[in-house]
Design an enzyme around this catalytic site. Sequence first.
Site, PDB file in Angstrom:
ATOM      1  N   SER A 160      -2.304 -26.831  21.471  1.00  0.00           N
ATOM      2  CA  SER A 160      -3.534 -26.768  22.282  1.00  0.00           C
ATOM      3  C   SER A 160      -3.712 -26.009  23.703  1.00  0.00           C
ATOM      4  O   SER A 160      -2.649 -25.642  23.989  1.00  0.00           O
ATOM      5  CB  SER A 160      -3.800 -28.282  22.495  1.00  0.00           C
ATOM      6  OG  SER A 160      -5.079 -28.648  23.285  1.00  0.00           O
ATOM      7  N   TYR A 172      -0.986 -36.655  25.182  1.00  0.00           N
ATOM      8  CA  TYR A 172      -1.551 -35.485  24.555  1.00  0.00           C
ATOM      9  C   TYR A 172      -1.073 -34.393  24.979  1.00  0.00           C
ATOM     10  O   TYR A 172      -0.242 -33.483  24.468  1.00  0.00           O
ATOM     11  CB  TYR A 172      -2.984 -35.393  24.667  1.00  0.00           C
ATOM     12  CG  TYR A 172      -3.656 -34.453  23.734  1.00  0.00           C
ATOM     13  CD1 TYR A 172      -3.749 -34.449  22.448  1.00  0.00           C
ATOM     14  CD2 TYR A 172      -4.037 -33.184  24.354  1.00  0.00           C
ATOM     15  CE1 TYR A 172      -4.301 -33.270  21.639  1.00  0.00           C
ATOM     16  CE2 TYR A 172      -4.537 -32.166  23.580  1.00  0.00           C
ATOM     17  CZ  TYR A 172      -4.694 -32.179  22.305  1.00  0.00           C
ATOM     18  OH  TYR A 172      -4.852 -31.351  21.648  1.00  0.00           O
TER      19      TYR A 172
END
Length: 313
Positions: A160, A172
């Site tokens: 990401s 995350y």
Amino acid sequence: MAALTDFAFMYRWFKNCNLVKNLSEKYVFITGCDSGFGNLLAKQLVDRGMKVLAACLTEEGAQKLLQDTSHQLQTFLLDVTKSENVKEAAQWVRDQVGEQGLWALVNNAGVGLPSGPNEWLTIKDFVKVININLVGLIDVTLNMLPMIKKARGRVVNMSSSGGRVAIFGGGYCVSKFGVEAFSDSIRRELHFFGVKVSIIEPGNYKTSILGQEALESRMKKLWDRLPQETRDSYGEEYFQTYTKKLVNLMRSAEPRISDVTNSMEHAIVSRSPRIRYNPGLDVKFLYLTLAKLPTPVTDFILSRYLPRPADSV
């Protein structure tokens, strides 16, 4: 200068068009195929004539994918956080691919929540996300590697923009930084076996990983469970503003997820896959820039995006 530009364009065009031969004979194993990137990628590869082994978390997701595709796709129920289940998946893949091995492993399974200010989260919140996004990815990779080495194939890992710059708290971004490091290390090790490793670093795309309703609900639960002392130090206005900013971020997400799956597909079918793919204008013009700036400059920019706590200095 024009000649150099033309040469660079032609070189990129050649690399994009230089495809692997006999794709219809090659197997690809993809995790996280219930929805989003994994689901669309599985369909794209079936359309290319490849043999797709799609891992889904739910029976419902698996059945829906089977209905939407052809006999070239097979499904397997997989929870990447359960090592025994991962071993079973590896044996199932081994039974399918036989001596030719596995051409490509796509580690796509992932979650985005819980996320929020780090102090608002528990260690269980961090572990939940890290176990799926990072530990599960490593477990699947290690179990599939012998088959990938046999095929001189590829590993494609979903990271990401949050793996290049930590834009919000929680597990995350921590997990995605880990994906980057793991991918870099195995790429160097597997180079000697003819195995290529690619990292996908998408920007803000509209998938089920961070749904708006789930996000607002989760933020309210995080806030309500905090000790009164912690809530007082941040203040109600901080909570409302922080939540609003996250919701607006999700609303601005790019709905055309094929940008991402096209990058994943290229990493699988091209003879010259890239090490990193950065689908999304926000990645190219914002996040990668922030990642390359001196840390104090990046801190200054990102801290201006955060609301000011009630008890700030």
